[in-house]
Write a protein that holds these residues in place. Structure first.
Motif, PDB file in Angstrom:
ATOM      1  N   GLY A 234       0.834  -1.105  -0.074  1.00 56.80           N
ATOM      2  CA  GLY A 234      -0.106   0.006   0.262  1.00 56.80           C
ATOM      3  C   GLY A 234       0.782   1.448   0.066  1.00 56.80           C
ATOM      4  N   PHE A 235       2.161   1.174   0.000  1.00 56.73           N
ATOM      5  CA  PHE A 235       3.054   2.468  -0.152  1.00 56.73           C
ATOM      6  C   PHE A 235       3.899   2.235  -1.122  1.00 56.73           C
ATOM      7  CE2 PHE A 235       7.024   4.420   0.646  1.00 56.73           C
ATOM      8  CZ  PHE A 235       6.573   5.862   1.500  1.00 56.73           C
ATOM      9  N   HIS A 236       3.790   3.336  -2.080  1.00 58.02           N
ATOM     10  CA  HIS A 236       4.754   3.456  -3.168  1.00 58.02           C
ATOM     11  C   HIS A 236       5.677   4.659  -3.067  1.00 58.02           C
ATOM     12  CE1 HIS A 236       1.117   1.027  -4.067  1.00 58.02           C
ATOM     13  NE2 HIS A 236       2.250   0.014  -4.438  1.00 58.02           N
ATOM     14  N   TYR A 237       5.222   5.806  -2.678  1.00 59.15           N
ATOM     15  CA  TYR A 237       6.107   6.947  -2.518  1.00 59.15           C
ATOM     16  C   TYR A 237       5.288   7.984  -1.685  1.00 59.15           C
ATOM     17  CZ  TYR A 237       3.911   9.507  -6.665  1.00 59.15           C
ATOM     18  OH  TYR A 237       3.127  10.185  -7.356  1.00 59.15           O
ATOM     19  N   ALA A 238       6.243   8.852  -1.194  1.00 60.11           N
ATOM     20  CA  ALA A 238       5.553   9.881  -0.447  1.00 60.11           C
ATOM     21  C   ALA A 238       5.822  11.284  -0.779  1.00 60.11           C
ATOM     22  CB  ALA A 238       6.392   9.957   1.039  1.00 60.11           C
ATOM     23  N   GLY A 239       4.855  12.095  -0.806  1.00 60.67           N
ATOM     24  CA  GLY A 239       5.213  13.597  -1.152  1.00 60.67           C
ATOM     25  C   GLY A 239       5.585  14.585  -0.163  1.00 60.67           C
ATOM     26  N   SER A 240       5.901  15.714  -0.219  1.00 63.26           N
ATOM     27  CA  SER A 240       6.125  16.481   0.737  1.00 63.26           C
ATOM     28  C   SER A 240       6.854  16.296   1.934  1.00 63.26           C
ATOM     29  CB  SER A 240       4.637  17.003   1.418  1.00 63.26           C
ATOM     30  OG  SER A 240       4.567  18.386   2.045  1.00 63.26           O
ATOM     31  N   MET A 241       8.168  15.617   1.494  1.00 69.16           N
ATOM     32  CA  MET A 241       8.966  15.033   2.435  1.00 69.16           C
ATOM     33  C   MET A 241      10.370  16.216   2.375  1.00 69.16           C
ATOM     34  SD  MET A 241       8.619  12.479   4.686  1.00 69.16           S
ATOM     35  CE  MET A 241      10.349  11.583   4.578  1.00 69.16           C
ATOM     36  N   GLY A 242      10.303  17.254   1.701  1.00 62.56           N
ATOM     37  CA  GLY A 242      11.415  18.079   1.675  1.00 62.56           C
ATOM     38  C   GLY A 242      11.742  18.664   3.179  1.00 62.56           C
ATOM     39  N   HIS A 243      12.550  19.326   3.327  1.00 59.17           N
ATOM     40  CA  HIS A 243      12.894  19.945   4.642  1.00 59.17           C
ATOM     41  C   HIS A 243      11.916  20.974   5.113  1.00 59.17           C
ATOM     42  CE1 HIS A 243      14.138  23.530   2.396  1.00 59.17           C
ATOM     43  NE2 HIS A 243      13.894  24.177   3.641  1.00 59.17           N
ATOM     44  N   ASP A 244      10.975  21.442   4.407  1.00 61.52           N
ATOM     45  CA  ASP A 244       9.916  22.121   5.097  1.00 61.52           C
ATOM     46  C   ASP A 244       8.585  21.634   4.480  1.00 61.52           C
ATOM     47  OD1 ASP A 244       8.947  24.397   6.118  1.00 61.52           O
ATOM     48  OD2 ASP A 244       8.721  25.648   4.071  1.00 61.52           O
ATOM     49  N   GLY A 245       8.456  20.420   4.163  1.00 64.25           N
ATOM     50  CA  GLY A 245       7.352  19.821   3.416  1.00 64.25           C
ATOM     51  C   GLY A 245       6.414  19.582   4.820  1.00 64.25           C
ATOM     52  N   LEU A 246       4.906  19.393   4.463  1.00 62.56           N
ATOM     53  CA  LEU A 246       3.948  19.183   5.466  1.00 62.56           C
ATOM     54  C   LEU A 246       4.190  17.790   6.051  1.00 62.56           C
ATOM     55  CD1 LEU A 246       1.491  19.857   7.007  1.00 62.56           C
ATOM     56  CD2 LEU A 246       0.172  18.955   5.115  1.00 62.56           C
ATOM     57  N   LEU A 247       4.603  16.828   5.351  1.00 60.76           N
ATOM     58  CA  LEU A 247       4.751  15.484   5.795  1.00 60.76           C
ATOM     59  C   LEU A 247       5.963  15.619   6.881  1.00 60.76           C
ATOM     60  CD1 LEU A 247       4.020  12.521   6.259  1.00 60.76           C
ATOM     61  CD2 LEU A 247       5.385  11.946   3.927  1.00 60.76           C
ATOM     62  N   GLN A 248       7.047  15.923   6.310  1.00 60.24           N
ATOM     63  CA  GLN A 248       8.170  16.084   7.120  1.00 60.24           C
ATOM     64  C   GLN A 248       7.924  16.865   8.589  1.00 60.24           C
ATOM     65  OE1 GLN A 248      10.969  14.534   6.508  1.00 60.24           O
ATOM     66  NE2 GLN A 248      12.398  15.402   7.904  1.00 60.24           N
ATOM     67  N   GLN A 249       7.276  18.026   8.424  1.00 60.16           N
ATOM     68  CA  GLN A 249       6.650  18.795   9.615  1.00 60.16           C
ATOM     69  C   GLN A 249       6.092  17.866  10.694  1.00 60.16           C
ATOM     70  OE1 GLN A 249       5.343  22.880   9.419  1.00 60.16           O
ATOM     71  NE2 GLN A 249       6.207  22.719   7.293  1.00 60.16           N
ATOM     72  N   LEU A 250       5.019  16.956   9.926  1.00 57.47           N
ATOM     73  CA  LEU A 250       4.283  16.114  10.978  1.00 57.47           C
ATOM     74  C   LEU A 250       5.282  15.115  11.728  1.00 57.47           C
ATOM     75  CD1 LEU A 250       0.762  16.009   8.732  1.00 57.47           C
ATOM     76  CD2 LEU A 250       1.543  17.477  10.573  1.00 57.47           C
ATOM     77  N   LEU A 251       5.965  14.355  10.971  1.00 50.66           N
ATOM     78  CA  LEU A 251       6.893  13.497  11.255  1.00 50.66           C
ATOM     79  C   LEU A 251       7.974  14.078  12.326  1.00 50.66           C
ATOM     80  CD1 LEU A 251       7.698  11.835   8.093  1.00 50.66           C
ATOM     81  CD2 LEU A 251       6.477  10.528   9.889  1.00 50.66           C
ATOM     82  N   HIS A 252       8.008  15.441  12.190  1.00 52.50           N
ATOM     83  CA  HIS A 252       9.270  15.959  13.134  1.00 52.50           C
ATOM     84  C   HIS A 252       8.558  16.079  14.459  1.00 52.50           C
ATOM     85  CE1 HIS A 252      12.359  18.497  14.845  1.00 52.50           C
ATOM     86  NE2 HIS A 252      11.394  19.400  14.870  1.00 52.50           N
ATOM     87  N   GLU A 253       7.171  16.683  14.296  1.00 50.86           N
ATOM     88  CA  GLU A 253       6.218  16.945  15.518  1.00 50.86           C
ATOM     89  C   GLU A 253       6.134  15.723  16.308  1.00 50.86           C
ATOM     90  OE1 GLU A 253       2.026  19.181  16.887  1.00 50.86           O
ATOM     91  OE2 GLU A 253       2.924  19.661  14.773  1.00 50.86           O
TER      92      GLU A 253
END
Length: 462
Positions: free
Chosen positions: A40-59
């Motif tokens: 079910g996982f193929h790739y991820a978006g918004s994983m750049g240093h300021d991306g939303l997904l990256q921010q949520l993972l950081h939180e």
């Protein structure tokens, strides 16, 4: 899992109940002949240093655990049409994408810029609503996105090839352009335009990181147990969940992340108003798929291939023979043991051979149908993309029945309920005190979508 981590951080005692033997069965994947298959996982978006997904993972405190596994490419999505012959590789980043599309369609330059500006603006509005405004304006934001993707594209160009290019990523969320709001499209596709990446080890790496976080937070995990009933107290507030074993888990709050229709089946008949029950029952399902799992040992192709015969196939694939529908093909790495997934949109109505029987043992007619479909899809890959994916070796096949039964999805939908243009989104808070919703039905599908839904649910509970 995100909801559990957020609640535990509030100091609450939390338990996760998972029907499958594995946490997050959608993403966990499986192994065939020594090859790991991403289910079910193929790739991820918004994983750049300021991306939303990256921010949520950081939180959540787990971004660093994933950082070494993140793999970026100069181009990830390769779009190919057969009639007329057309190939396009999406580069990374808004500016590069705009320049590349404008170079390919110079006479439509202004329309392209306008469309991409709208996608970017709506994508950033969603992030602002979630991160800066704490989700308080999310319902207002969704109410404002009343333009369909098709209408937005048609305003920018009449070129059918360009139309298909701007709308082809709809294959990633299970609805077609005419019934999808521009806002919803932008929330998903904007994340890939911004930055797209693979994760070494795929979905299982992601699940392992979250599972470790659950352990570190002392969250109880109950696997292989189905929740059969949700019980209310004398004031009709949430009281407990009952497992199929008869055991009950009493609590002050419950976050239900299953399909809303299945949630209704667990509840007392009078828990919700007739109008709310009718609304849930009338929710349409996103498409399911026939998925070929295999490998291409001799291939050097890395990335995703979005393949269609003709431009209009993206707009309405349901009337096409199954083997002629658009395909999403993911090949994330270049090793002899790395997998290739071929995803062809489908529904339960496409299946022949009486595959749905009470014994759960699939009859011969269904198996024969599945083999014929796989053979036709493999032939199409060889004919249309043999230069990229030559020597495809089939290792397994999944159908809408597979996804219905393995993922507890009423009709096998890969992306939960449809988020249609005319529908207001389901909000996390329900009429039952202490009962909340989260998951694909709330904001949008996919890893980023369910993480956004989890944070939004947390805001409603705060």
């Amino acid at each position: 899992m995100v909801c559990a981590l957020l609640r535990a951080r509030k100091g609450e005692k939390v338990a996760v109940v998972e029907r499958s033997p594995h946490l997050s069965p959608t993403l966990h994947g499986f192994v065939r002949r020594g090859v790991y298959m991403d289910s079910g996982f193929h790739y991820a978006g918004s994983m750049g240093h300021d991306g939303l997904l990256q921010q949520l993972l950081h939180e959540l405190g787990i971004a660093k655990l994933l950082s070494k596994a993140v793999q970026t490419l100069d181009t990830v999505d390769h779009v190919r049409l057969m009639k007329p012959a057309f190939d396009f590789l999406f580069p990374q980043g808004w500016e590069s994408i705009e320049q590349s599309i404008c170079n390919a369609f110079p006479t439509d330059r202004e329309g392209i810029k306008r469309f991409l500006a709208d996608v970017r603006s709506l994508s950033e509005q969603g992030r602002t609503s979630l991160i800066q405004n704490g989700g308080t304006s999310f319902d207002t934001l969704f109410a404002s996105g009343r333009c369909s993707v098709k209408e937005a594209i048609d305003r920018c160009t009449s070129n059918p090839v360009l139309c298909s290019l701007l709308g082809c990523h709809g294959i990633l969320y299970g609805t077609v352009a005419k019934e999808t709001s521009m806002l919803f499209h932008s929330q998903i596709v904007g994340s890939y335009y911004e930055s797209a990446c693979f994760i070494d080890g795929g979905g299982r790496t992601l699940v392992d990181v979250f599972e470790k976080a659950l352990q570190d937070a002392n969250i109880d995990v109950i696997r292989g147990q189905k929740v059969s009933r949700i019980h209310l107290d004398e004031k009709e507030a949430f009281a407990s969940t009952e497992l199929e074993t008869g055991d009950r888990l009493a609590a002050d709050k419950c976050i239900c992340t299953t399909h809303p229709k299945l949630m209704l089946e667990m509840m007392p008949e009078n828990a919700f108003s007739p109008a709310y029950r009718r609304r849930i029952r009338q929710l349409e399902e996103t498409s399911s798929a026939v998925v070929l799992y295999g490998r291409c040992p001799s291939s050097n192709f890395t990335g995703n291939l979005i393949l269609a015969n003709e431009p209009h196939d993206f707009a309405d694939w349901s009337s096409l023979p199954l083997e002629e529908r658009p395909l999403f093909i993911s090949s994330p790495m270049k090793t002899a043991t790395s997998s290739v997934s071929v995803i062809c949109p489908a529904t339960l109505t496409d299946i022949s051979g009486n595959g749905d029987n009470a014994s759960r043992r699939r009859p011969k007619g269904y198996k024969d149908w599945k083999k014929k479909v796989a053979d036709r899809l493999i032939h199409r890959i060889s004919t249309c993309a043999g230069d990229l994916l030559g020597g495809f070796e089939l290792l397994d096949v999944a159908t809408p029945l597979t996804f219905r039964d393995r993922l507890s999805s009423p009709e096998g939908g890969l992306y939960g309920v449809k988020h249609r243009l005319e529908d207001m989104p389901l909000l996390p808070r329900t009429a039952v005190k202490g009962l909340y919703l989260s998951g694909q039905a709330v904001v949008s599908p996919g890893v980023l979508g369910v993480m956004c839904a989890s944070f939004l649910t947390e805001r409603f509970m705060a």
